[in-house]
Design an enzyme around this catalytic site. Structure first.
Site, short mmCIF file in Angstrom:
data_model
loop_
_atom_site.label_atom_id
_atom_site.label_comp_id
_atom_site.label_asym_id
_atom_site.label_seq_id
_atom_site.Cartn_x
_atom_site.Cartn_y
_atom_site.Cartn_z
N PHE A 244 0.67 -1.13 -0.04
CA PHE A 244 0.13 0.05 -0.18
C PHE A 244 0.71 1.27 0.09
O PHE A 244 0.46 2.28 -0.52
CB PHE A 244 -0.87 0.04 1.06
CG PHE A 244 -2.00 -1.26 1.04
CD1 PHE A 244 -2.68 -1.18 -0.24
CD2 PHE A 244 -2.52 -1.68 2.13
CE1 PHE A 244 -3.58 -2.19 -0.27
CE2 PHE A 244 -3.44 -2.47 2.27
CZ PHE A 244 -4.19 -2.96 0.91
N TYR A 251 -0.93 9.08 -1.78
CA TYR A 251 -0.07 9.69 -0.71
C TYR A 251 0.26 10.97 -1.24
O TYR A 251 0.26 12.33 -0.43
CB TYR A 251 1.22 9.02 -0.02
CG TYR A 251 0.76 7.80 0.67
CD1 TYR A 251 -0.19 7.88 1.65
CD2 TYR A 251 0.95 6.45 0.14
CE1 TYR A 251 -0.42 6.67 2.40
CE2 TYR A 251 0.73 5.45 0.80
CZ TYR A 251 -0.09 5.48 1.98
OH TYR A 251 -0.44 4.59 2.70
N GLU A 305 -1.86 4.21 16.55
CA GLU A 305 -1.81 3.07 15.83
C GLU A 305 -1.99 1.84 16.98
O GLU A 305 -1.52 1.86 18.06
CB GLU A 305 -0.36 2.75 15.26
CG GLU A 305 -0.45 1.34 14.72
CD GLU A 305 -1.61 1.06 13.52
OE1 GLU A 305 -1.90 1.92 12.59
OE2 GLU A 305 -2.06 -0.08 13.77
N GLU A 348 -6.35 6.77 6.99
CA GLU A 348 -6.75 6.13 5.73
C GLU A 348 -7.40 4.57 5.93
O GLU A 348 -6.76 3.68 5.78
CB GLU A 348 -5.37 5.83 4.73
CG GLU A 348 -4.13 5.15 5.60
CD GLU A 348 -3.23 5.06 4.66
OE1 GLU A 348 -3.29 4.76 3.38
OE2 GLU A 348 -1.80 4.98 5.09
N GLU A 357 -14.53 -1.17 5.07
CA GLU A 357 -13.58 -1.76 6.11
C GLU A 357 -13.99 -1.11 7.26
O GLU A 357 -12.94 -0.80 8.31
CB GLU A 357 -12.11 -1.55 5.60
CG GLU A 357 -11.85 -2.66 4.54
CD GLU A 357 -10.47 -2.53 3.74
OE1 GLU A 357 -9.42 -1.80 4.60
OE2 GLU A 357 -10.25 -3.06 2.80
#
Lengths: 547, 547
Positions: A244, A251, A305, A348, A357
């Site tokens: 990705f 990006y 994250e 994203e 998702e």
């Protein structure tokens, strides 16, 4: 020739003089006897493929023999020898043709009667002059194993080298794939026979520009069905991140969006708080840093994250690369309690179908970290659906012999397919979401443009468009596609039964996005021109887990 | 009330004020919440059935909720509360109705979206005045679990007892079965409320003549799928013989046919050689003896039977009952070498579809025993096919979750079904067969009369007609049915996908009778108005063994 060569290279040709659909019973019986004799011979020789030519005016017994052949052999492939354009017949004979019977209809009947068996292919004979684009387009979806080009389709250039017209060359290249067999038919004026024609086709192939990176990335995935990612239930692998991160378009669009926000909405601020949620291995952090440098604007930058493995890479970058300019936080974005709320929340989380998702659920859960005046990049996402004929992919699903296969939306780079109408908007989500109560269920009845040609509907291709910020978008919808971007392939919502769609008919479908405490799922069905059952009722075959 | 009573007798009614298909999202969400609350309550109470009422103008979300309800409960039944005739709406509202939207279409959409789930039924509301017969007929095929009769459908007779008109009573009786719940709706002028109406329906039911034997025999078999007999592969059981021997019509027709032959073709012969092949326990032998007595003609009578168990009964009858008038031979009729050839060869080898129990193959094998001038009783047989809607039987096949179920022609006394057109002739066989070579393969393209009403096609009912001798026939084809005969139920050729058939559309199907050295089988498919795959290709799911 070795046995392996017989199997790999020899194409058997079943007798063309047989009359399976004669009105004379003795001829029918005899034709059937010859057919099985020849099949037995082909099996004895270990041939991989046989071709068979139907009579375009009567072919039901022919189709039955194909079906019986497919069901009584285990590996033999059958190619139906068929012209792209019906030959002009003398008037007397023509009377027996159904009006407007297209060779494609003959093929479609044979294919349907044979249950779309994957060992049934087409040996397509191209005409001297090309038919309408619609007709060529419809053939592109079909399993063209061999393509016959007549010598009469070529013109001799001044140096006497045969050449195809630009349009013809384009159609030719559109119909073949790397493993299509090419055959030249008709007479040749050249002393070395058909070689100059093959040479012309060879140089046509070689003259193609080398494929760009986005095309190269896709080739191995063409028509290959992938189950959609489950980002909340599974941790992404390093390699998945790596693929990705290579995207050359995505990006730069994100960087542009952040830059635009910094230089317009935040042009008077001295320093702006940017929070990247779902930071992965850091590509969006780098986007933000580049945008900050370009806009000459200081950032207070946070990277959130949840994946404990990706965090290792982030912490490393924090030390070695970013040297204190970024604060790395290990947390689920939905649970994180920030010291400082964000001016700009960057993420994203979009899937091929936009929300598939769970970007709406994740961003709803993260938006408590945004200031009241703050923004989310992306600002919104809209999914799109398009009815398509996709016999290859559908046949692969059917071969799984389970209803589950037809009730799962797959990520797939559709290649052998034909759209039946343009895509239409489906669900829209806006971030931050100020609705009360938050409700991410959706339903939509979609009415597509009338079909331009008789065709067959196997399911719906799904795409998304997203506004990152103001005029900065990303899109995988064909009409507005972000050229060069390869991070997303389309999604495919299959139908358990292929539906015949006639010219002028309007496809109408209904789709729902449903949820409960632990999961999100889609259900869909076709309402017009014919009805299907609801696919994936109650999420029984497929869902996206919220935990 | 005990738990068992709650399950057996209580019908729950889901709220009618909900608006699943409102344009207002909040109402949709609320309706869905109420629905699941009520389902949970019904499950808690162990109720067996709930009724739910769709809005006839918008019902796609309603259908989805039914589907989700069916998929999220294990045993609960759902009855869709629907009128037989659309209520007249005020003009303003009527504008939002699709033109010609029939309540049946609404039901059919809901049923199709719910995959024809067997727990989904109809609570049908009858109108004051009956609609066209076609419309009533179409409902007869549907799973009517409850029937609502309005008090306004009754007229009060002189003695003030409510009564239904003759036509209404006929329609009422045609729509119910023994387990249909009957409900009276509307106001009553009687002091004892609705009791007089129920009384009227009760006496209507009681006034029916007692069922004749052929009806009684059939009742337990209604819509019950049986695999066809395999008389060559299996030996019939004594009970099977016993049931067949009871038929009051078949054997009197056989006797009449033999009598007619003896008194016309053989009127000048002193003695006639009659051979019964497949004699079983002897019913045709008795027919021949009765005919001989009636015609005052001597017979040289032989009974050939291969089943070693049936032979015991035959030998016993030979001694005790026939006292030397009959010669019993144990042999397969195809291998038997007679001392004397037959004037009349009598057999009863026909199946529901005529040739489906291999009568052509058996009689071809036995015809060497007939004199050149001799005859076969039966003289010929013709099969017939008729397109039908049969959702009950189709649902039973679907619940087997295997393609094999849809590729087997079942013997079934169709009860909840609706014919879409009259039956048409299919295959014909004549005996003795003087063709050379003998060929019992057949193929037929059948075009039915255009449909008179929108409906749904689940498969084809198969029948036969047979000429025994001259004007003496037997038939199970509806138009020419031999009244009172119960030896054969129809056969049913299913389709793997139900097809919507619109008014005026012509159903076209193709059927093949195929064979090889060891077996016979059928293959079939629909060609128009839409295509299906070939069913039972190469006999993969079903065949009749020749050995």
């Amino acid at each position: 020739m070795s046995g392996a060569h017989w199997t790999a290279y020899v194409v058997g040709k079943l007798s063309e003089w047989t009359e399976e659909d004669s009105k004379c019973k003795a001829r029918v019986t005899n034709s059937s006897r010859i057919y099985f004799q020849e099949l037995a011979w082909a099996t004895h020789l270990n041939i991989g493929v046989v071709t068979a030519k139907p009579d375009l005016r009567a072919y039901l017994n022919f189709a039955r023999l194909m079906s019986q052949g497919l069901n009584s052999t285990g590996a033999l492939h059958f190619w139906v020898d068929i012209p792209m354009v019906a030959p002009k017949l003398p008037t007397v004979v023509a009377n027996t043709l159904s009006p407007g019977e297209e060779p494609w209809e003959v093929w479609n009947t044979i294919r349907t009667m044979c249950e779309g068996n994957r060992r049934l292919g087409v040996l397509l004979r191209m005409p001297d002059k090309l038919p309408k684009e619609d007709i060529i387009q419809r053939w592109k979806a079909e399993p063209i194993r061999g393509l016959v080009v007549p010598t009469t389709a070529f013109t001799a250039s001044k140096d006497l080298i045969p050449k195809l017209s630009k349009e013809y060359a384009k159609a030719f290249l559109g119909l073949i794939t790397a493993d299509t067999r090419i055959i030249i038919s008709g007479s040749s004026i050249y002393p070395n026979g058909h070689e100059p024609f093959l040479g012309a086709l060879r140089s046509l192939w070689q003259s193609l520009p080398p494929p760009t990176e986005d095309v190269t990335v896709g080739i191995p995935y063409r028509d290959f069905l992938q189950a959609p990612l489950q980002p909340l239930m599974d941790n992404l692998q390093s390699q998945t991140y790596e693929v990705f991160e290579k995207d050359p378009v995505k990006y730069s669009q994100y960087q542009k969006a952040i830059y635009t926000a910094l230089t317009t909405k935040y042009k008077d601020e001295k320093s702006v708080c940017v929070v990247v949620v779902g930071a992965g291995r850091g590509p969006l952090v780098r986007c933000a840093l580049r945008a900050s440098q370009e806009a000459k604007k200081d950032l207070r930058l946070y990277a959130v994250e949840k994946n404990p493995n990706a965090i290792v890479t982030l912490r490393n970058a924090e030390k070695e690369e970013w040297k204190g300019r970024v604060k790395v936080i290990q947390s689920d974005m939905r649970q994180w309690e920030p010291d400082e709320k964000a001016d700009i929340l960057v993420s994203e989380l979009l899937g091929s179908f936009g929300d598939n998702e769970l970007s709406p659920e994740c961003l709803d859960g993260a938006q408590h970290s945004i200031k009241t005046s703050g923004i989310s990049i992306p600002k919104d996402s809209t999914s799109y659906l398009q009815p398509v004929a996709a016999p290859k992919v559908w046949g692969d699903l059917q071969s799984q012999h389970t209803i589950k296969a037809f009730e799962t939306p797959y990520v797939v780079l559709l290649h052998r397919f034909c759209p039946l109408a343009q895509s239409e908007a489906c669900f829209k989500f806006v971030h931050p979401n100020h609705e009360k109560p938050l409700d991410n269920t959706r339903e939509k009845l979609i009415r597509f443009q009338p079909a331009k040609i008789d065709s067959i509907l196997h399911g719906f291709a799904g795409y998304f468009e997203s506004t990152l910020y103001e005029e900065v978008n990303i899109s995988i919808r064909p009409k507005t596609f972000s050229k060069g971007m390869f991070s997303w392939f389309p999604i495919f919502f299959p139908l358990c039964i292929p539906l015949k769609i006639n010219k002028g008919q309007t496809v109408e479908m209904k789709i729902w996005r449903r949820n409960d405490e632990s999961k999100v799922w889609y259900e869909w069905c076709v309402i017009k021109p014919s009805l299907t059952p609801i696919h994936n009722s109650n999420g029984r075959s497929y869902h996206i887990g919220l935990r």
